[in-house]
Every structure is written in structure tokens, then in C-alpha cells.
Write a protein that holds these residues in place. Structure first.
Motif, PDB file in Angstrom:
ATOM      1  N   CYS A  32       0.849  -1.179   0.000  1.00 34.64           N
ATOM      2  CA  CYS A  32       0.000   0.000   0.000  1.00 34.64           C
ATOM      3  C   CYS A  32       0.888   1.234   0.000  1.00 34.64           C
ATOM      4  CB  CYS A  32      -0.902  -0.009   1.230  1.00 34.64           C
ATOM      5  SG  CYS A  32      -1.922   1.460   1.428  1.00 34.64           S
ATOM      6  N   ALA A  33       0.438   2.299  -0.640  1.00 33.09           N
ATOM      7  CA  ALA A  33       1.197   3.547  -0.664  1.00 33.09           C
ATOM      8  C   ALA A  33       0.231   4.724  -0.638  1.00 33.09           C
ATOM      9  CB  ALA A  33       2.087   3.632  -1.900  1.00 33.09           C
ATOM     10  N   SER A  34       0.752   5.875  -0.231  1.00 33.10           N
ATOM     11  CA  SER A  34      -0.063   7.087  -0.252  1.00 33.10           C
ATOM     12  C   SER A  34       0.783   8.242  -0.773  1.00 33.10           C
ATOM     13  CB  SER A  34      -0.614   7.402   1.136  1.00 33.10           C
ATOM     14  OG  SER A  34       0.407   7.845   2.008  1.00 33.10           O
ATOM     15  N   SER A  35       0.104   9.287  -1.255  1.00 34.09           N
ATOM     16  CA  SER A  35       0.806  10.489  -1.706  1.00 34.09           C
ATOM     17  C   SER A  35      -0.146  11.680  -1.627  1.00 34.09           C
ATOM     18  CB  SER A  35       1.336  10.326  -3.135  1.00 34.09           C
ATOM     19  OG  SER A  35       0.288  10.448  -4.074  1.00 34.09           O
ATOM     20  N   LEU A  36       0.446  12.838  -1.636  1.00 35.64           N
ATOM     21  CA  LEU A  36      -0.366  14.034  -1.734  1.00 35.64           C
ATOM     22  C   LEU A  36      -1.098  14.052  -3.068  1.00 35.64           C
ATOM     23  CD1 LEU A  36       2.174  16.626  -0.318  1.00 35.64           C
ATOM     24  CD2 LEU A  36      -0.028  16.026   0.706  1.00 35.64           C
ATOM     25  N   GLY A  37      -2.109  14.883  -3.184  1.00 35.50           N
ATOM     26  CA  GLY A  37      -2.834  15.035  -4.423  1.00 35.50           C
ATOM     27  C   GLY A  37      -1.986  15.708  -5.482  1.00 35.50           C
ATOM     28  N   THR A  38      -2.485  15.725  -6.702  1.00 38.02           N
ATOM     29  CA  THR A  38      -1.718  16.215  -7.845  1.00 38.02           C
ATOM     30  C   THR A  38      -1.235  17.643  -7.642  1.00 38.02           C
ATOM     31  OG1 THR A  38      -3.072  14.821  -9.253  1.00 38.02           O
ATOM     32  CG2 THR A  38      -1.765  16.506 -10.335  1.00 38.02           C
ATOM     33  N   SER A  39      -2.036  18.486  -7.047  1.00 38.88           N
ATOM     34  CA  SER A  39      -1.669  19.887  -6.908  1.00 38.88           C
ATOM     35  C   SER A  39      -0.600  20.106  -5.846  1.00 38.88           C
ATOM     36  CB  SER A  39      -2.902  20.722  -6.573  1.00 38.88           C
ATOM     37  OG  SER A  39      -3.436  20.310  -5.331  1.00 38.88           O
ATOM     38  N   GLY A  40      -0.396  19.153  -4.977  1.00 37.55           N
ATOM     39  CA  GLY A  40       0.535  19.361  -3.874  1.00 37.55           C
ATOM     40  C   GLY A  40       1.774  18.508  -3.929  1.00 37.55           C
ATOM     41  N   SER A  41       1.957  17.796  -5.020  1.00 41.23           N
ATOM     42  CA  SER A  41       3.040  16.821  -5.038  1.00 41.23           C
ATOM     43  C   SER A  41       3.498  16.565  -6.460  1.00 41.23           C
ATOM     44  CB  SER A  41       2.538  15.514  -4.406  1.00 41.23           C
ATOM     45  OG  SER A  41       3.347  14.429  -4.736  1.00 41.23           O
ATOM     46  N   VAL A  42       4.748  16.121  -6.581  1.00 39.32           N
ATOM     47  CA  VAL A  42       5.243  15.709  -7.901  1.00 39.32           C
ATOM     48  C   VAL A  42       5.155  14.206  -8.083  1.00 39.32           C
ATOM     49  CG1 VAL A  42       6.757  17.691  -8.127  1.00 39.32           C
ATOM     50  CG2 VAL A  42       7.613  15.588  -7.052  1.00 39.32           C
ATOM     51  N   GLY A  43       4.623  13.508  -7.099  1.00 36.95           N
ATOM     52  CA  GLY A  43       4.389  12.086  -7.298  1.00 36.95           C
ATOM     53  C   GLY A  43       5.014  11.172  -6.276  1.00 36.95           C
ATOM     54  N   GLU A  44       5.787  11.744  -5.343  1.00 43.66           N
ATOM     55  CA  GLU A  44       6.457  10.891  -4.362  1.00 43.66           C
ATOM     56  C   GLU A  44       5.441  10.111  -3.538  1.00 43.66           C
ATOM     57  OE1 GLU A  44       9.347  13.080  -2.232  1.00 43.66           O
ATOM     58  OE2 GLU A  44       9.271  11.756  -0.498  1.00 43.66           O
ATOM     59  N   GLN A  45       5.626   8.804  -3.469  1.00 49.53           N
ATOM     60  CA  GLN A  45       4.722   7.939  -2.720  1.00 49.53           C
ATOM     61  C   GLN A  45       5.435   7.369  -1.506  1.00 49.53           C
ATOM     62  OE1 GLN A  45       2.855   5.002  -5.244  1.00 49.53           O
ATOM     63  NE2 GLN A  45       2.164   6.534  -6.714  1.00 49.53           N
ATOM     64  N   TYR A  46       4.649   7.116  -0.471  1.00 45.04           N
ATOM     65  CA  TYR A  46       5.147   6.562   0.774  1.00 45.04           C
ATOM     66  C   TYR A  46       4.496   5.196   0.968  1.00 45.04           C
ATOM     67  CZ  TYR A  46       6.689  11.324   1.519  1.00 45.04           C
ATOM     68  OH  TYR A  46       7.290  12.553   1.367  1.00 45.04           O
ATOM     69  N   PHE A  47       5.326   4.213   1.291  1.00 45.05           N
ATOM     70  CA  PHE A  47       4.870   2.832   1.276  1.00 45.05           C
ATOM     71  C   PHE A  47       4.727   2.252   2.680  1.00 45.05           C
ATOM     72  CE2 PHE A  47       4.822   1.327  -3.091  1.00 45.05           C
ATOM     73  CZ  PHE A  47       5.407   2.395  -3.749  1.00 45.05           C
ATOM     74  N   GLY A  48       3.775   1.342   2.825  1.00 45.67           N
ATOM     75  CA  GLY A  48       3.679   0.529   4.011  1.00 45.67           C
ATOM     76  C   GLY A  48       4.653  -0.635   3.941  1.00 45.67           C
ATOM     77  N   PRO A  49       4.717  -1.455   5.008  1.00 47.99           N
ATOM     78  CA  PRO A  49       5.693  -2.540   5.078  1.00 47.99           C
ATOM     79  C   PRO A  49       5.350  -3.750   4.209  1.00 47.99           C
ATOM     80  CG  PRO A  49       4.327  -2.547   7.022  1.00 47.99           C
ATOM     81  CD  PRO A  49       3.946  -1.321   6.250  1.00 47.99           C
ATOM     82  N   GLY A  50       4.124  -3.792   3.705  1.00 45.76           N
ATOM     83  CA  GLY A  50       3.744  -4.909   2.854  1.00 45.76           C
ATOM     84  C   GLY A  50       3.043  -6.026   3.602  1.00 45.76           C
ATOM     85  N   THR A  51       2.182  -6.748   2.892  1.00 40.44           N
ATOM     86  CA  THR A  51       1.534  -7.959   3.403  1.00 40.44           C
ATOM     87  C   THR A  51       1.865  -9.090   2.448  1.00 40.44           C
ATOM     88  OG1 THR A  51      -0.323  -6.785   4.413  1.00 40.44           O
ATOM     89  CG2 THR A  51      -0.648  -9.116   3.888  1.00 40.44           C
ATOM     90  N   ARG A  52       2.511 -10.111   2.983  1.00 46.38           N
ATOM     91  CA  ARG A  52       2.797 -11.298   2.153  1.00 46.38           C
ATOM     92  C   ARG A  52       1.631 -12.261   2.316  1.00 46.38           C
ATOM     93  NH1 ARG A  52       6.734 -12.794  -0.834  1.00 46.38           N
ATOM     94  NH2 ARG A  52       8.193 -11.237  -0.047  1.00 46.38           N
ATOM     95  N   LEU A  53       0.861 -12.390   1.242  1.00 48.69           N
ATOM     96  CA  LEU A  53      -0.330 -13.239   1.247  1.00 48.69           C
ATOM     97  C   LEU A  53      -0.041 -14.555   0.549  1.00 48.69           C
ATOM     98  CD1 LEU A  53      -3.422 -13.693   1.629  1.00 48.69           C
ATOM     99  CD2 LEU A  53      -3.728 -12.633  -0.614  1.00 48.69           C
ATOM    100  N   THR A  54      -0.379 -15.640   1.204  1.00 53.41           N
ATOM    101  CA  THR A  54      -0.276 -16.969   0.606  1.00 53.41           C
ATOM    102  C   THR A  54      -1.672 -17.562   0.558  1.00 53.41           C
ATOM    103  OG1 THR A  54       1.947 -17.276   1.511  1.00 53.41           O
ATOM    104  CG2 THR A  54       0.769 -19.250   0.769  1.00 53.41           C
ATOM    105  N   VAL A  55      -2.069 -17.985  -0.634  1.00 52.95           N
ATOM    106  CA  VAL A  55      -3.367 -18.634  -0.813  1.00 52.95           C
ATOM    107  C   VAL A  55      -3.123 -20.110  -1.130  1.00 52.95           C
ATOM    108  CG1 VAL A  55      -5.560 -18.629  -2.052  1.00 52.95           C
ATOM    109  CG2 VAL A  55      -4.337 -16.475  -1.694  1.00 52.95           C
ATOM    110  N   THR A  56      -3.668 -20.974  -0.289  1.00 51.87           N
ATOM    111  CA  THR A  56      -3.407 -22.416  -0.457  1.00 51.87           C
ATOM    112  C   THR A  56      -4.656 -23.158  -0.942  1.00 51.87           C
ATOM    113  OG1 THR A  56      -3.988 -22.890   1.825  1.00 51.87           O
ATOM    114  CG2 THR A  56      -1.674 -22.338   1.373  1.00 51.87           C
TER     115      THR A  56
END
Lengths: 115, 115
Positions: free
Chosen positions: A91-115
Motif C-alpha cells: 500500500c502507498a499514499s501520496s499528496l494530491g496532484t496539486s501538492g506533489s510531484v508524485g512521491e509515494q510513501y509505502f507501508g511494510p507490505g503484506t505477504r499473502l499466501t493462498v493455499t
């Protein structure tokens, strides 16, 4: 510092189960994104949201849906999990288009296994 | 369409030697370029970005990147590699204007720094 948290680091689910992945950001960002990461394929965008209740499909939306009822929270839903959805989800988030050039900030991730 | 390419799956370098991780891009308009690093079982961390101005961009952890418009490249560099720099590195370009600041990622390059 921007903080993006994801509800689980590791998740194991069975085929056919409904799976919810939750993401929360604490910086009042307008944009939120869900990616999946697979070896050799980089990050692929599943869905993104640019405002509460607003969503757009990314490059690989099939088999997924999303929900954004509050600005800080963006949920990814696997309606009926399949083995080909085994992956790392970021997952990532960023400011809206008017307030940012695109830099995104990421969460640590979820490793999902489907069996 | 905006795209980035990372031509090397893996880069091996000895500790103390300079390192380069390559990235080339294709955009319509001015490029907004980013480098991210991912340590094992972690989310992506922002390293640096190029928006405009000086072609040499300095970022976190002693990394820098050189923007070359004629070669459409944005290579990541560090003068002296550390074993702790071993990680997965992603180059990204911002999507087209009006695209809500989506980022398009390369496939990633694994950097291995040997003692």
C-alpha cells in the motif's frame, strides 16, 4: 514522518475465501494505492483512490475490489482468493496532484499466501 | 506511454567499490523520476527524485543519481558501496499529466555487495 501501516505482515488464506487487506496512513494524503509485487515483474498497480469513495482501476484489477470510506483508510478486497493471488501486497499514499510531484510513501507490505 | 527499464536483474560489487544501478526511461513531456530501495521483507523507501534543475541529484544513505536527457537515463550511483546497501532497487517515473501522480515502476535490480 509519514507513516503507512498495513494490517498484517503475513497472511495465509484458503482458496475461495474472502480476504481483506487494510491500509492506514496518518498524513492526510489524498491519494492511496494498492500494488502487488512479484519477482521479475516489479510493482503492478491494482487500484488507486484519489479521494474518499473515489477509485480507479490500475493495470491488474481483475479479481480485486477496493473501498475507501475514510480518507486515511484504503482496503483491498479479494472476493474469492485464488492461488495466483499469492503475492506481496504493498500500500502507498501520496499528496494530491496539486501538492506533489508524485512521491509515494509505502507501508511494510503484506505477504499473502493462498493455499 | 511512460515507462522505465532496468536492464540488469542483479548487480554485484565489492564493498568499498563504486556502484551503479542502471535505469532508462521513456516519457512524453518532462520526466519526473524516482529511486526507491526495498530491504528484505520491507516496504519501499524513497531514496531520491529528479524533477528539474541540476542533473546530479543527491539522496539518502549517500546515494546519488545522474539524469541524462540525451541518453534518457537516470542511473543510481554511490562512490563506495557498503554490505548494508544490499537490497532491491526500483526506478520509477511519474505517469502522464492528469493521472493522479501514479508511478510506473521498473522490474527492480538486486544489488549484492560482497565483503
Amino acid at each position: 514522518d509519514v507513516k503507512v501501516t498495513q494490517s498484517s505482515r503475513y497472511l495465509v488464506k484458503r482458496t475461495g475465501e474472502k480476504v481483506f487487506l487494510e491500509c492506514v496512513q496518518d498524513m492526510d494524503h489524498e491519494n492511496m494505492f494498492w500494488y502487488r509485487q512479484d519477482p521479475g515483474l516489479g510493482l503492478r498497480l491494482i487500484y488507486f483512490s484519489y479521494d474518499v469513495k473515489m477509485k480507479e482501476k490500475g493495470d491488474i484489477p481483475e479479481g480485486y475490489s477496493v473501498s475507501r470510506e475514510k480518507k486515511e483508510r484504503f482496503s483491498l478486497i479479494l472476493e474469492s482468493a485464488s492461488t495466483n493471488q499469492t503475492s506481496m501486497y504493498l500500500c502507498a499514499s501520496s499528496l494530491g496532484t496539486s501538492g506533489s510531484v508524485g512521491e509515494q510513501y509505502f507501508g511494510p507490505g503484506t505477504r499473502l499466501t493462498v493455499t | 506511454a511512460q515507462s522505465v527499464a532496468q536492464p540488469e536483474d542483479q548487480v554485484n560489487v565489492a564493498e568499498g567499490n563504486p556502484l551503479t544501478v542502471k535505469c532508462t526511461y521513456s516519457v512524453s513531456g518532462n520526466p519526473y523520476l524516482f529511486w526507491y530501495v526495498q530491504y528484505p521483507n520491507r516496504g519501499l523507501q524513497f531514496l531520491l527524485k529528479y524533477i528539474t534543475g541540476d542533473n546530479l541529484v543527491k539522496g539518502s544513505y549517500g546515494f546519488e543519481a545522474e539524469f541524462n536527457k540525451s541518453q534518457t537515463s537516470f542511473h543510481l550511483k554511490k562512490p563506495s558501496a557498503l554490505v548494508s546497501d544490499s537490497a532491491l532497487y526500483f526506478c520509477a517515473v511519474r505517469g502522464p499529466p492528469g493521472g493522479y501522480n501514479k508511478l510506473i515502476f521498473g522490474a527492480g535490480t538486486r544489488l549484492a555487495v560482497h565483503p
